[in-house]
Design an enzyme around this catalytic site. Sequence first.
Site, mmCIF file in Angstrom:
data_model
loop_
_atom_site.group_PDB
_atom_site.id
_atom_site.type_symbol
_atom_site.label_atom_id
_atom_site.label_comp_id
_atom_site.label_asym_id
_atom_site.label_seq_id
_atom_site.Cartn_x
_atom_site.Cartn_y
_atom_site.Cartn_z
ATOM 1 N N TRP A 197 -3.012 -2.650 -1.459
ATOM 2 C CA TRP A 197 -2.853 -3.846 -1.884
ATOM 3 C C TRP A 197 -3.519 -4.764 -0.954
ATOM 4 O O TRP A 197 -3.172 -4.622 0.427
ATOM 5 C CB TRP A 197 -1.268 -4.252 -1.952
ATOM 6 C CG TRP A 197 -0.917 -5.610 -2.297
ATOM 7 C CD1 TRP A 197 -0.853 -6.089 -3.804
ATOM 8 C CD2 TRP A 197 -0.705 -6.843 -1.700
ATOM 9 N NE1 TRP A 197 -0.554 -7.399 -3.576
ATOM 10 C CE2 TRP A 197 -0.491 -7.847 -2.548
ATOM 11 C CE3 TRP A 197 -0.672 -7.112 -0.132
ATOM 12 C CZ2 TRP A 197 -0.236 -9.168 -2.067
ATOM 13 C CZ3 TRP A 197 -0.438 -8.383 0.375
ATOM 14 C CH2 TRP A 197 -0.096 -9.485 -0.793
ATOM 15 N N CYS A 225 0.907 -1.232 0.067
ATOM 16 C CA CYS A 225 -0.081 -0.022 0.024
ATOM 17 C C CYS A 225 0.829 1.357 -0.016
ATOM 18 O O CYS A 225 1.746 1.486 0.604
ATOM 19 C CB CYS A 225 -0.807 0.085 1.216
ATOM 20 S SG CYS A 225 -2.098 -1.219 1.451
ATOM 21 N N HIS A 284 15.448 -36.166 -14.219
ATOM 22 C CA HIS A 284 14.731 -36.816 -12.610
ATOM 23 C C HIS A 284 13.593 -36.418 -12.617
ATOM 24 O O HIS A 284 12.926 -36.444 -11.638
ATOM 25 C CB HIS A 284 15.434 -36.116 -11.533
ATOM 26 C CG HIS A 284 17.109 -36.598 -11.684
ATOM 27 N ND1 HIS A 284 17.507 -37.763 -11.337
ATOM 28 C CD2 HIS A 284 18.223 -36.010 -11.759
ATOM 29 C CE1 HIS A 284 18.874 -38.017 -11.543
ATOM 30 N NE2 HIS A 284 19.213 -36.906 -11.679
ATOM 31 N N ASN A 322 -0.906 1.426 6.018
ATOM 32 C CA ASN A 322 -0.401 0.558 5.274
ATOM 33 C C ASN A 322 0.127 -0.383 6.184
ATOM 34 O O ASN A 322 1.192 -0.169 7.068
ATOM 35 C CB ASN A 322 0.861 1.348 4.362
ATOM 36 C CG ASN A 322 1.978 0.171 3.943
ATOM 37 O OD1 ASN A 322 1.557 -0.803 3.618
ATOM 38 N ND2 ASN A 322 3.257 0.829 3.820
ATOM 39 N N GLY A 323 -0.072 -1.719 6.209
ATOM 40 C CA GLY A 323 0.231 -2.788 7.225
ATOM 41 C C GLY A 323 -0.918 -3.485 7.673
ATOM 42 O O GLY A 323 -1.807 -3.808 6.920
ATOM 43 N N ARG A 375 3.308 0.145 -5.147
ATOM 44 C CA ARG A 375 3.067 -0.504 -3.905
ATOM 45 C C ARG A 375 1.958 -1.243 -3.665
ATOM 46 O O ARG A 375 1.775 -1.991 -2.713
ATOM 47 C CB ARG A 375 3.424 0.561 -2.724
ATOM 48 C CG ARG A 375 4.442 1.247 -2.699
ATOM 49 C CD ARG A 375 4.548 2.277 -1.634
ATOM 50 N NE ARG A 375 4.678 1.736 -0.401
ATOM 51 C CZ ARG A 375 5.447 1.106 0.373
ATOM 52 N NH1 ARG A 375 6.769 1.204 -0.264
ATOM 53 N NH2 ARG A 375 5.667 0.624 1.444
ATOM 54 N N LYS A 380 5.239 -3.894 -5.740
ATOM 55 C CA LYS A 380 6.605 -3.834 -5.516
ATOM 56 C C LYS A 380 7.344 -4.216 -4.280
ATOM 57 O O LYS A 380 8.409 -4.934 -4.399
ATOM 58 C CB LYS A 380 7.227 -2.398 -6.087
ATOM 59 C CG LYS A 380 8.402 -2.133 -6.218
ATOM 60 C CD LYS A 380 9.069 -2.713 -7.403
ATOM 61 C CE LYS A 380 10.476 -2.750 -7.775
ATOM 62 N NZ LYS A 380 10.923 -3.948 -8.556
ATOM 63 N N GLU A 382 15.173 -17.323 -12.199
ATOM 64 C CA GLU A 382 14.963 -15.825 -12.486
ATOM 65 C C GLU A 382 14.139 -15.482 -13.845
ATOM 66 O O GLU A 382 13.233 -14.777 -13.794
ATOM 67 C CB GLU A 382 16.162 -14.903 -12.464
ATOM 68 C CG GLU A 382 15.920 -13.438 -12.678
ATOM 69 C CD GLU A 382 14.990 -12.939 -11.672
ATOM 70 O OE1 GLU A 382 14.726 -13.325 -10.674
ATOM 71 O OE2 GLU A 382 14.753 -11.604 -12.034
ATOM 72 N N LYS A 394 10.465 -14.103 -14.256
ATOM 73 C CA LYS A 394 10.014 -12.915 -14.884
ATOM 74 C C LYS A 394 8.940 -13.421 -15.625
ATOM 75 O O LYS A 394 8.069 -12.359 -16.114
ATOM 76 C CB LYS A 394 11.288 -12.468 -15.669
ATOM 77 C CG LYS A 394 12.397 -11.831 -14.958
ATOM 78 C CD LYS A 394 12.002 -10.329 -14.438
ATOM 79 C CE LYS A 394 11.527 -10.608 -13.179
ATOM 80 N NZ LYS A 394 12.367 -10.597 -12.078
ATOM 81 N N GLU A 410 5.484 -13.731 -13.636
ATOM 82 C CA GLU A 410 4.743 -12.826 -13.014
ATOM 83 C C GLU A 410 4.268 -11.565 -14.036
ATOM 84 O O GLU A 410 3.437 -10.682 -13.604
ATOM 85 C CB GLU A 410 5.863 -12.106 -11.944
ATOM 86 C CG GLU A 410 7.061 -11.245 -12.227
ATOM 87 C CD GLU A 410 8.040 -10.644 -11.198
ATOM 88 O OE1 GLU A 410 7.430 -10.251 -10.292
ATOM 89 O OE2 GLU A 410 9.153 -10.742 -11.687
HETATM 90 O O1 M6R Z 1 12.387 -5.471 -2.431
HETATM 91 P P1 M6R Z 1 13.183 -6.944 -2.407
HETATM 92 O O2 M6R Z 1 14.142 -7.122 -3.324
HETATM 93 O O3 M6R Z 1 13.423 -7.413 -0.911
HETATM 94 O O4 M6R Z 1 11.939 -7.822 -2.997
HETATM 95 C C1 M6R Z 1 11.933 -9.111 -2.901
HETATM 96 C C2 M6R Z 1 10.666 -9.674 -4.100
HETATM 97 O O5 M6R Z 1 9.583 -9.493 -3.490
HETATM 98 C C3 M6R Z 1 10.879 -9.178 -5.274
HETATM 99 O O6 M6R Z 1 12.217 -9.429 -5.876
HETATM 100 C C4 M6R Z 1 9.836 -9.766 -6.147
HETATM 101 O O7 M6R Z 1 10.075 -11.262 -6.362
HETATM 102 C C5 M6R Z 1 9.855 -9.303 -7.545
HETATM 103 N N1 M6R Z 1 8.484 -9.169 -8.258
HETATM 104 C C6 M6R Z 1 10.645 -10.084 -8.604
HETATM 105 O O8 M6R Z 1 10.557 -9.483 -9.809
#
Ligand code: M6R
Length: 615
Positions: free
Chosen positions: A75, A2, A511, A101-102, A27, A610, A488, A492, A495
């Site tokens: 969020w 948020c 395996h 926020n929280g 956020r 984010k 990774e 990508k 997501e």
């Molecule tokens: O801000 P941070 O690097 O701690 O965030 C960690 C993950 O939330 C972040 O890397 C998330 O997986 C991204 N959406 C990946 O692209």
Amino acid sequence: MCGIVGYIGKREAYPIILEGLKRLEYRGYDSAGIALYDGNSIQLSKTKGKVVDLENRVNNEIETTGSLGIGHTRWATHGVPNDINSHPHYSNSGDLVIIHNGIIENYASIKKELIKRGYTFSSETDTEVLINLIEDVKKNEQVKLGKAVQIALNQVVGAYAIAVFDKNKPDEIVVAKLGSPLAIGVGENEFFIASDATPFLEYTKKAIYLEDEEMAIVRLKKGVKIRKIKNDALVDPYIQELQLNLEQIVKGGYEHFMLKEIHEQPNAIKDTYRGRLNANKGQVRMAGIDDNLEKFLNANRIIVIACGTSWHAGLVSEYIFEDLARIPVEVEYASEFRYRNPVITENDVVIAISQSGETADTLAAIKLAKSKGAFVFGVCNVVGSSIARETHAGAYTHAGPEIGVASTKAFTTQITVLTLIALKLAKEKGTLSHSEFHLHLQELELIPDKVQKALQSDAHIKVVAETYKDAKNCLYLGRGFNFPVALEGALKLKEISYIHAEGYPAAEMKHGPIALIDEQMPVFVIATKKGHYDKVVSNIQEIKSRKGKIIGIVTEGDTEVKNLADHVIEVPETLELLTPLLTTIPLQLLSYHIAVMLDKNVDQPRNLAKSVTVE
Ligand code: M6R
């Protein structure tokens, strides 16, 4: 998660808050809302959806006058994203308004008590419970808003960054923080409140970052008064000069932030090693390491804690630290580490990696490691973030703001910092010869130009993206330093395009995952010349004989994989341990183009945010 924004001053609050919410939308973007106060009446509007939906609703629904206001982009945690659960929330009397926020963990028991006392609730949120608790305290204890907020917060368990105002106090906003970030921008007779400094950059470069368990009463005429929530002690405000520029937080001609951030990587990596790496002098200088060298040199092991993409960067660093500096490394998901009673001693060095510096699980894991006596080193991008402050020492990645929800430049700059640390330790420990050390520094210095070259394959990558955009499942394979890159790459794609993708160490395919391979299955294989090349080529042959589609990420000039694969994407040659900095680039671009072709919201993928400031 948020984003929260607030303003009190002489200007119209609405445009400031609206633009601020747009900047904080990374956020959370399930719903948005705003409350404006002109000294007579409160105008409140909120809606499920994005800030642009709020803007449309505001235009039809409320007057936008008032020089006090608060806004929220959500969020969802408690309650589905809908109009009613959106913030801001009123107290029962309609006098108090809050954004939050929280998470208030004990909200259910507080709600029960408040219901017994006659309070009613229209939303399912913990936030509406908090504002009514504040109202209840204010009424019963006959105290002013600030005191009521303090007493109420001493009764709640959880995390929060809140901003509250009272209809009877048109010149005051009360804010408080525990676990979620909160910055106060200090202007000339005006104050800004926000989850980060981006909403007020064009108005002031002066900011106060509240610490955990602090609250502030922000008054138009009297300024900012900060107190400890627990013991009421006054705190001297520390005003920081912001280094951030407005240009850094706009798209600058790119269609999406993600694309901009992918293309920023050559400069971001340069910024990461600038002033730290001197290949001519054969030096790596990093204050956080230099000042704590003994801790690192005497460490029994390094434990890396992180989440998501940062965890993948940590996994790359495991290979690098062990290879260069011969220090055993364990890489842990922060969310698992914090809850499994890990064995940690004073001889362990913990490295916490986080782009945002606000990830709740990473923060909690840091606190746990500290409580067990470990030395904790942070690798963060956001300067002054909670993790940067909570760790004993650290190194910033200096990647600049990363706004696209999918991490790109954070990954490559984290790997750059971690490589510098490993090189420094290898030199000190004598595990790398003088000439090898020099060679690594020189090669690292060449990486930005090589990333630039890798980016030039963009048009070809678009063609590959077009070919595979309708796939339902994808596999990503890599070995050694490039196994985490496979993870990774898959993350990508998942997501931002919502295509199911899995990353695997190439040799593990036989395996189990090999059963998935048929003519419908695209397999992205990282097969650079160095690093078990022949073994990876064998894995490619195994896929080919089962009719899988092969997309090879190969070293420039490769012919062997080219002969086997359906497509290849070339990256420049470099040292094996630096290849992740290059092989990740085409995978980022591929995901980006596929998501755009599928008409997905690249910068704000569904259900994500984010910075994940909740467990
Ligand atoms: O801000 P941070 O690097 O701690 O965030 C960690 C993950 O939330 C972040 O890397 C998330 O997986 C991204 N959406 C990946 O692209």
